[in-house]
Write a protein that holds these residues in place. Structure first.
Motif, short mmCIF file in Angstrom:
data_model
loop_
_atom_site.label_atom_id
_atom_site.label_comp_id
_atom_site.label_asym_id
_atom_site.label_seq_id
_atom_site.Cartn_x
_atom_site.Cartn_y
_atom_site.Cartn_z
N LEU A 137 0.85 -1.18 0.00
CA LEU A 137 0.00 0.00 0.00
C LEU A 137 0.89 1.24 0.00
CD1 LEU A 137 -2.75 -1.00 2.60
CD2 LEU A 137 -2.87 -1.09 0.10
N GLY A 138 0.60 2.12 -0.90
CA GLY A 138 1.42 3.32 -1.02
C GLY A 138 2.22 3.30 -2.31
N PRO A 139 2.82 4.41 -2.69
CA PRO A 139 3.55 4.50 -3.97
C PRO A 139 4.81 3.66 -3.95
CG PRO A 139 3.88 6.48 -2.67
CD PRO A 139 2.85 5.68 -1.94
N PHE A 140 5.15 3.13 -5.11
CA PHE A 140 6.39 2.37 -5.24
C PHE A 140 7.60 3.30 -5.15
CE2 PHE A 140 3.17 0.00 -7.61
CZ PHE A 140 3.21 -1.20 -6.92
N ALA A 141 7.44 4.52 -5.58
CA ALA A 141 8.51 5.53 -5.52
C ALA A 141 7.88 6.87 -5.23
CB ALA A 141 9.30 5.56 -6.82
N GLY A 142 8.59 7.75 -4.56
CA GLY A 142 8.05 9.06 -4.25
C GLY A 142 7.10 9.00 -3.07
N THR A 143 6.14 9.94 -3.07
CA THR A 143 5.19 10.04 -1.96
C THR A 143 3.77 10.10 -2.48
OG1 THR A 143 5.40 12.45 -1.98
CG2 THR A 143 6.87 11.25 -0.51
N ALA A 144 2.80 9.79 -1.62
CA ALA A 144 1.40 9.85 -2.01
C ALA A 144 0.89 11.28 -2.03
CB ALA A 144 0.55 9.02 -1.05
#
Length: 498
Positions: A354-361
């Protein structure tokens, strides 16, 4: 727990503002439409319409109907149908509508999450340090098989996505209005070219009669010259007038050929594939009720297109404003992962993220060198331009209606006056020929009288043509068919058939 509580509160706050639009409240600008047309005679106004203001309602999509049938001309009806089916400009405009609808569909996709699925192996080797091993530790390479589905969704914070969709909707409506504008222009062009062709047929008819009269006059003059009553000068003058009439008749034939070629192109045909039999124009007596000026804002498709462009620009101001605020993208993936293909779909191989693979949500803009500020200024300037274009289009529409109303009002009296001039000139020519035969006047008087007949007859025919074309222009300026004057309202063909 405190940190988790803060994060949860922040996410809840962001979700509450989701869908909140930053676009300015859209309102059509005031155009100060008059209560009645200046060039409409007051006595012709319907009592229920005179001095009555009617608030304009969007009705540019109303069925226009086959307005040209009011001319009660079967040939014109057939030509309009051919143009509707085969005109290439209309087909190109219909294709542009399809383009706009496809772009609109792309924009609307932003309202929904995207879902992807994948399957395949990955060969990877971790460093000893990442596995908390000594520097000389050996971490063997491994192959991982994955079968996963991923989902991504941008929360519509501050209305960026919804405003983009609104702008795309307005763009599509503008494209559809432009299609109707091109369609109306085509219908009017076909009618105008048709009446112009018939006017040239009427002029040809005038020249045919004129040439016959000049031939008879030449025979009379030659007879008198043979008998010794007149000099050869009169014979030369008679031959000159006959040749001039024949030359002018050829000019009209040349103009008719060009007009016929233009009509063929409007019908989607090569000029070699189209010809139309001669049919002299008869006076058009159709009278078009102009209605109220406020209704013009409802009917004209070009005004509707300008208004939709304005609405799209207004929505894009909201998109530009939303760029100053945070954006939130929710992502996640789930599926199976194992070192061997045989173990891939076991329950113990399940995995999720859960959440982005790279960077931020959650992304918050901080500094971009003024790019967002420039985009917002540009969006506002585009809107101001579209407002000015809309108001100008309305003014042009009012002017076109007034021009054609004044043309028809003046032409009605002018054609009657010209008919009197034709009758008087014909009578004068008859008297001059009689007096010439009796020797009371010279041949120059006869020539002047016959030239006057030709000029007045041509002017009369041209006025009838102008009256017919002005009637078509008025219908076009009013946006097509109108009210109860529509004899056969029909459903507008679908764009897919164009």
């Amino acid at each position: 727990m405190n940190k988790l509580h803060i994060v949860s509160s922040l996410m809840a706050t962001l979700l509450l503002v989701a869908g909140c639009s930053l676009a300015p409240t859209y309102e059509k600008p005031d155009v100060n439409a008059p209560s009645a047309y200046k060039e409409t005679p007051q006595q012709t106004l319907d009592a229920s319409e005179a001095g009555t203001w009617k608030t304009a309602q969007p009705s540019e999509e109303m069925l226009r109907g086959e307005w040209w049938t009011i001319f009660d001309d079967a040939t014109l009806n057939d030509l309009e149908k051919q143009a509707q089916d085969a005109n290439q400009n209309l087909k190109a405009t219909a294709a542009r509508v399809k383009e706009a609808r496809a772009i609109n569909q792309t924009a609307r996709a932003g309202l929904f999450p995207t879902l992807d699925a994948g399957f395949g192996p990955t060969r990877e080797k971790f460093s000893p340090a990442s596995q908390f091993l000594p520097a000389d530790g050996n971490v063997p390479a491994q192959t991982l098989w994955r079968a996963q589905a991923s989902v991504s969704y941008e929360v519509d914070l501050f209305g960026r996505v919804s405003n983009s969709v609104q702008a795309a909707n307005a763009d599509t409506q503008q494209s559809e209005a432009l299609f109707r504008s091109v369609q109306l222009a085509l219908q009017a062009d076909v009618a105008q070219n048709y009446f112009n062709l018939r006017e040239l047929d009427a002029e040809t008819d005038v020249f045919t009669r004129t040439v016959q009269l000049r031939e008879q006059a030449l025979k009379l003059v030659q007879k008198r010259f043979t008998e010794g009553d007149i000099s050869e000068l009169d014979v030369a003058r008679a031959k000159s007038e006959l040749a001039t009439a024949r030359s002018d008749a050829m000019t009209v034939q040349r103009l008719r050929a060009a007009s016929e070629h233009s009509l063929a192109v409007l019908l989607g045909k090569a000029p070699a594939e189209f010809s139309m039999a001669a049919n002299p124009l008869k006076q058009v007596t159709v009278r078009v009720p102009p209605g109220l000026p406020s209704a013009l804002l409802e009917r004209r498709p070009d005004i509707a297109a300008a208004e939709r462009a304005m609405a799209a620009a207004n929505a894009r101001i909201g998109v530009a404003k939303a760029a100053f605020f945070p954006s939130l993208t929710l992502t996640g993936s789930g599926g199976f992962e194992s070192a061997t293909l045989g173990d891939l779909f076991k329950w113990s191989s399940r995995t999720f993220l859960l959440g982005p693979f790279a960077g931020t949500a959650l992304n918050i803009p901080i500094f971009d060198g003024g790019r967002r500020k420039g985009n917002l200024a540009n969006a506002r300037a585009v809107y101001e331009e579209d407002v000015a274009n809309y108001r100008q289009q309305v003014l042009v529409a009012f002017r076109e209606v007034e021009d054609n109303l004044s043309d028809l009002r003046i032409l009605e009296g002018q054609t009657a006056t010209q008919d009197d001039a034709v009758k008087a000139s014909v009578r004068a020519a008859q008297l001059s020929r009689t007096q010439y035969t009796e020797g009371a006047v010279n041949y120059l008087d006869v020539i002047d009288a016959e030239r006057t007949v030709l000029q007045t007859q041509r002017a009369s025919v041209q006025l009838q043509g102008t009256q017919a074309i002005s009637t078509v222009n008025l219908i076009r300026a009013l946006g097509g068919g109108w009210g109860d004057a529509m004899p056969k309202p029909v459903a507008e063909p679908s764009l897919a058939q164009k």
